[in-house]
Scaffold this active site. Structure first.
Site, PDB file in Angstrom:
ATOM      1  CE1 TYR A 159      -4.385  -2.158   4.667  1.00 56.51           C
ATOM      2  CE2 TYR A 159      -3.624   0.043   4.075  1.00 56.51           C
ATOM      3  CZ  TYR A 159      -4.052  -1.215   3.703  1.00 56.51           C
ATOM      4  OH  TYR A 159      -4.123  -1.556   2.378  1.00 56.51           O
ATOM      5  CB  SER A 162      -0.907   0.004   1.238  1.00 55.08           C
ATOM      6  OG  SER A 162      -1.529   1.265   1.414  1.00 55.08           O
TER       7      SER A 162
END
Length: 354
Positions: free
Chosen positions: A187, A162
């Site tokens: 995350y 990501s």
């Protein structure tokens, strides 16, 4: 955590059509996984899908995606496969990534040529509320995938990282050689962990692992927790949209077809350990994005301007030169066209649900 170098071995990329493969795609009830599985099936690959269909967001959207792949909700049995009614070369397992026994059974039974791990607990802000879900799915689950690849002879593994791994990095555009030691959400930390874990398995066991740092993917069948869907839903239903950091934000919005094109290039041309940015290489201001969406919907938004949210960043911008050099990757979908396709799907899908 130390920054991991990204210098893949030389890749002899060939745009010719490869031989069909048997590919595991995890997260096929999700946004990117669904589109990837569909594209692979349409070109003749055998695809095994996997997803736990959790309730992080509306499961009806997930089931609708699966139905497009010929996987019917009424046919699903946990830890067993379901055959597609639309694609003869597709089957689907409803399984948790963290279920080690089930994952090993699938790998032993199916014998994959390649694996694409897109399943993960998504969402930056939700990781602040429910951190344990991220460790289980994104760390324990990814370890199960790595171990299964090692134990059952899979040498071609691509996986989702990501853009959030860049965290507080202020240098833009983001380069894969930049330090990624300052994540600002759990995350992001789990995605950085995935890259380090993959490097270890590439080094120890010769697995060709490629991490893809996705940059703000949008398009038809998108996630309801992402800005395009949140904004479209609010505008369509006469609710104000929340504009964070008072609109002073930008994102490297990347259309789903461009993302899938890049992922398939990576699947077809595996290399030794590598990490790439995969984005549009052209950030768009949040206000321009909202205006483009307003034009496509034919309706103006009421805007509530708010402060920055915890765990968020002001700007993302992908340097995709490595992906371009190694694979000929070049996204070409203009924002106005991508938003147009998204709105067309949005109106059709949610009107049909009324």
């Amino acid at each position: 955590m130390p920054s991991t170098p990204n210098k893949p071995s030389t890749i002899n990329y060939s745009p010719s059509t490869p031989k069909s493969k048997k590919i595991l795609v995890t997260g096929t009830a999700g946004f990117i996984g669904f589109h990837l599985a569909k594209k692979l099936l349409e070109r003749g690959d055998e695809v095994v899908g996997l997803d736990n269909i959790n309730d992080y967001y509306d499961v009806n959207l997930k089931y609708a995606r699966l139905a497009e792949l010929g996987i019917q909700k009424k046919s699903l049995i946990p830890n067993h496969y379901t055959l597609s009614t639309k694609f003869p070369l597709h089957k689907f397992y409803k399984v948790d990534l963290e279920d080690t026994k089930a994952i090993n059974h699938i790998f032993e039974t199916e014998q994959f040529d390649a694996v694409v791990n897109l399943a993960a607990q998504a969402g930056v802000r939700y990781s602040i509320e429910n951190p344990h879900a991220y460790i289980q799915s994104n760390v324990v689950g990814f370890l199960n995938i790595l171990e299964a690849c090692r134990n059952y002879g899979v040498k071609n593994l691509s996986y989702a990282s990501s853009s959030s791994v860049y965290g507080l990095n202020e240098s833009q555009p983001f380069k894969t050689t930049d330090k990624t030691d300052t994540p600002i959400s759990l995350y992001a930390a789990t995605k950085k962990s995935n890259e380090l874990m993959a490097h270890t398995y590439s080094h120890l066991y010769g697995i060709q692992t490629t991490g893809l740092r996705f940059f703000t993917v949008y398009g038809p069948w998108g996630r309801p927790d992402m800005a395009p869907m949140l904004f479209a839903d609010a505008i369509s239903n006469d609710r104000a949209i929340k504009v964070f950091n008072h609109g002073k934000m930008s994102r490297d919005f990347t259309y789903i077809d461009d993302i899938v094109d890049g992922v398939i290039k990576v699947i077809d041309n595996p290399s030794d350990y590598s990490v790439y940015n995969i984005g549009n290489n052209a950030p768009v201001s949040l206000m321009e994005f909202i205006e483009t969406l307003e034009d496509a919907l034919g309706k103006k938004a009421e805007k509530n301007f708010m402060d920055m949210q915890p765990g968020d960043v002001e700007s993302t911008y992908a340097d995709t030169q490595d992906l371009m050099n190694d694979f000929g990757y070049k996204p070409d979908t203009k924002l106005v066209d991508g938003i147009g396709e998204f709105v067309k799907w949005y109106k059709g899908f949610y009107k049909s649900e009324e």
